[in-house]
Design a protein around this motif. Sequence first.
Motif, PDB file in Angstrom:
ATOM      1  N   UNK A 530     -15.242 -62.518  64.197  1.00 56.64           N
ATOM      2  CA  UNK A 530     -16.276 -61.548  64.573  1.00 56.64           C
ATOM      3  C   UNK A 530     -16.604 -61.721  66.048  1.00 56.64           C
ATOM      4  N   UNK A 531     -16.673 -60.588  66.768  1.00 58.00           N
ATOM      5  CA  UNK A 531     -16.973 -60.600  68.201  1.00 58.00           C
ATOM      6  C   UNK A 531     -18.160 -59.684  68.458  1.00 58.00           C
ATOM      7  N   UNK A 550      -5.539 -54.459  72.959  1.00 63.62           N
ATOM      8  CA  UNK A 550      -5.481 -55.925  72.833  1.00 63.62           C
ATOM      9  C   UNK A 550      -4.934 -56.335  71.474  1.00 63.62           C
ATOM     10  N   UNK A 551      -5.400 -55.669  70.416  1.00 61.95           N
ATOM     11  CA  UNK A 551      -4.907 -55.994  69.067  1.00 61.95           C
ATOM     12  C   UNK A 551      -3.407 -55.755  68.967  1.00 61.95           C
ATOM     13  N   UNK A 552      -2.945 -54.697  69.610  1.00 61.57           N
ATOM     14  CA  UNK A 552      -1.522 -54.368  69.605  1.00 61.57           C
ATOM     15  C   UNK A 552      -0.714 -55.412  70.387  1.00 61.57           C
ATOM     16  N   UNK A 557      -3.478 -57.850  62.988  1.00 64.61           N
ATOM     17  CA  UNK A 557      -3.877 -56.788  62.056  1.00 64.61           C
ATOM     18  C   UNK A 557      -5.369 -56.509  62.223  1.00 64.61           C
ATOM     19  N   UNK A 558      -5.770 -55.234  62.457  1.00 65.20           N
ATOM     20  CA  UNK A 558      -7.193 -54.902  62.687  1.00 65.20           C
ATOM     21  C   UNK A 558      -8.123 -55.314  61.552  1.00 65.20           C
ATOM     22  N   UNK A 559      -7.584 -55.449  60.320  1.00 65.66           N
ATOM     23  CA  UNK A 559      -8.474 -55.766  59.189  1.00 65.66           C
ATOM     24  C   UNK A 559      -9.092 -57.156  59.304  1.00 65.66           C
ATOM     25  N   UNK A 560      -8.533 -57.999  60.209  1.00 64.29           N
ATOM     26  CA  UNK A 560      -9.097 -59.344  60.392  1.00 64.29           C
ATOM     27  C   UNK A 560     -10.092 -59.395  61.550  1.00 64.29           C
ATOM     28  N   UNK A 561     -10.311 -58.232  62.167  1.00 66.80           N
ATOM     29  CA  UNK A 561     -11.182 -58.191  63.351  1.00 66.80           C
ATOM     30  C   UNK A 561     -12.496 -57.495  63.001  1.00 66.80           C
ATOM     31  N   UNK A 562     -13.604 -58.163  63.311  1.00 68.91           N
ATOM     32  CA  UNK A 562     -14.937 -57.624  63.012  1.00 68.91           C
ATOM     33  C   UNK A 562     -15.699 -57.446  64.318  1.00 68.91           C
ATOM     34  N   UNK A 589     -10.774 -51.412  61.827  1.00 67.79           N
ATOM     35  CA  UNK A 589     -11.641 -52.493  62.317  1.00 67.79           C
ATOM     36  C   UNK A 589     -12.969 -52.437  61.563  1.00 67.79           C
ATOM     37  N   UNK A 590     -13.447 -53.599  61.137  1.00 67.20           N
ATOM     38  CA  UNK A 590     -14.707 -53.668  60.390  1.00 67.20           C
ATOM     39  C   UNK A 590     -15.883 -53.739  61.364  1.00 67.20           C
TER      40      UNK A 590
END
Length: 693
Positions: A530-531, A550-552, A557-562, A589-590
């Motif tokens: 989480x950021x 940045x994720x690319x 995987x965006x699902x791990x980014x909050x 993204x969550x």
Amino acid sequence: MEGGYSQDILKESEKNHKPRQYRYKKLFEEHSSIMLIVDPQNGSIIDANKKAIRFYGYTKDKLCKKSIYDLNISNKKEIKSKMKLVEYKNESEFEFKHRISNGKVKDVKVQSVTIDFNNKNYLYSVISDITEQKKDKNRIRLLAKALENNTEGVIITDNDSRIKWINQAFTDITGYNLEEIEDKKPKIFQSGKHDKSFYRNMWSTLLDKGKWSGEVWNKNKKDELYPENLRIYSIKDDEDNITHFTAIISDISSKKQREKEMRNLIYRDTLTGLYNRFFMKNRLDSQIMISKERGKKLAILYMDIDNFKRINDNLGHSVGDEVIKEFGRRLKQHLDKENIIARIGGDEFIVLIPDILNREEVIRTAIKIKKMLKNLFSIGKNELAISCSIGICIYPKDGQDTETLIKNADIAMYEAKRSNTNKIKFYKECLQIYVKENFLIDKNLKKAIEKEEICLKYQPIIDLQSNKIVGVESLARWNNPNIGKVSPMKFIPIAEENNQIISIGKWILTEACYKLKSWHEKGFNYLTIAVNVSIKQLEKRNFYRFVLKILNEVKLDPKYFILEITETMYISQKISVINNLKKLKDNGIKIAIDDFGTGYSSLSKLKDLEIDILKIDKSFIENVKKDKSKKEIVLAILAMASSLNFKVIGEGIETQAQCEFLYDNKCGYGQGYLFSRPKGADEIEKMLEYNLK
């Protein structure tokens, strides 16, 4: 002198019979010179005196069994011819090299005459050891050669200082040859830059100590002045009388030029040519001492070009550099010569005004600076209106040392920049502590990332059912060598105020993604991160593009980014904020609402929020079992989140009782000191390894 000994022997040989032989033998044996009697027919040594025995190192028997050819290292033919020459002339003088008993070779001078014994001719030779003389001659010859070929100029005068000899290097340096200056005195080289007392002291030292050295400006044949390193020595005879003077000179023009260039590198700003911070600090140190001794005041004006970052960002650094150069040029052109001007870094300048009489004098200088900026700056095709903020500090009232004066002038400038009306501010001791603190934070935060002062710590997020780590929240921490550790509660608001949060936020997001990717590669591929983001970041139109890029790049995987935001951000009506959040959610993204319950949204509107996670603020968790109202709020949040299928994280869990309350009431996740304080990546990794057991 040795020839005298030969004549004595000859006279003795002319006397008659036994008395003659006795006297001859006595004189021969005891004579202080080296003497040999040699048969010229075969070169055999017939007799040798005591001095010869000592010199050659043989016993008399051994020496008399040798021939002159054994002693001499010259070839036999050459020696024979010279012995015949002695017989022919009766007396001759030659130089040979003789080898003595220990193998050493000695240079000798041999004076020989023929003498008659029993009707047979012998060579009577008086030998002188000239080895040291030869060495001295060689030394003198080498010295003369060295002086002649020396790259330093050498000049020799008599005791009346009249020039007698110079070497080629002296001619190369001065342009004079010996014929032009012989018998003249060295005063013809004087440049006029030294007074009479300088030369009096030089001569006094030279006559007293026998030498003098120093740097002197002299004049060459073209009447050009040049600096030289000069060393003068007096030369004395055996009776301690001065017979000559010799001087050695080196042209140090190139050295002086290098020193000047070095001073410029050390003391000058390369862009503007003004003095730099290093010089200004040294000059201010010395000026404070002078002012203290004289009971005078001085002032420093600390200037910063307004909105300079905008010029760099929009028009480029080359235009920014030209603005800096023109600003410096105008300062030099419009300020008094007594004022000392320095560029101390970036778009910041200092003017030191020594020996001020009153405050009004300083204000007049500040107004001059304002007036010089009225005309637009023409930089290429750009016509720029430039202004600056000025902070003023006066010694001794506002500080009594360099560091304090510069710091307080900087604080005053900071206040001037914050002012919308008056861009000139005097330092006031009564400035609030928070202003100073904010100033220091603002000042040092500018280069915090560049200097690697900001780092990320990570606090685990725990699944309350399994008691396992399922994610981490990244938290920025700042430790500055000047002001120490600074709380995010202090530096984040200031970073938002001055827009530094944009660059800091980008760094945090990038660093967090790379760290999570490295943990995934080590086998912890279930972990989320989480950021926290600022409203200033969300207001940037293309913020979502940056996050996705940045994720690319990281291949995460965006699902791990909050993305954690506050309630006030989420209910913002700004189109850029709404668009960024929508694009981020659309890409998997969550979104988490941080510190939920402290904002403006009501529980009744919770169902309208397109979010994934609610984080209950720790202020509700603290006394959840004792405070009835807080307990009801937490239970209401948990009930509504459950009905809307939101995940809930309880923040600030510090006790087992708080943890059990949340667990019993179906709160899925927890975060707080009960589980772990924020830790460095290495410590988190150890916890994750333990997590797998």
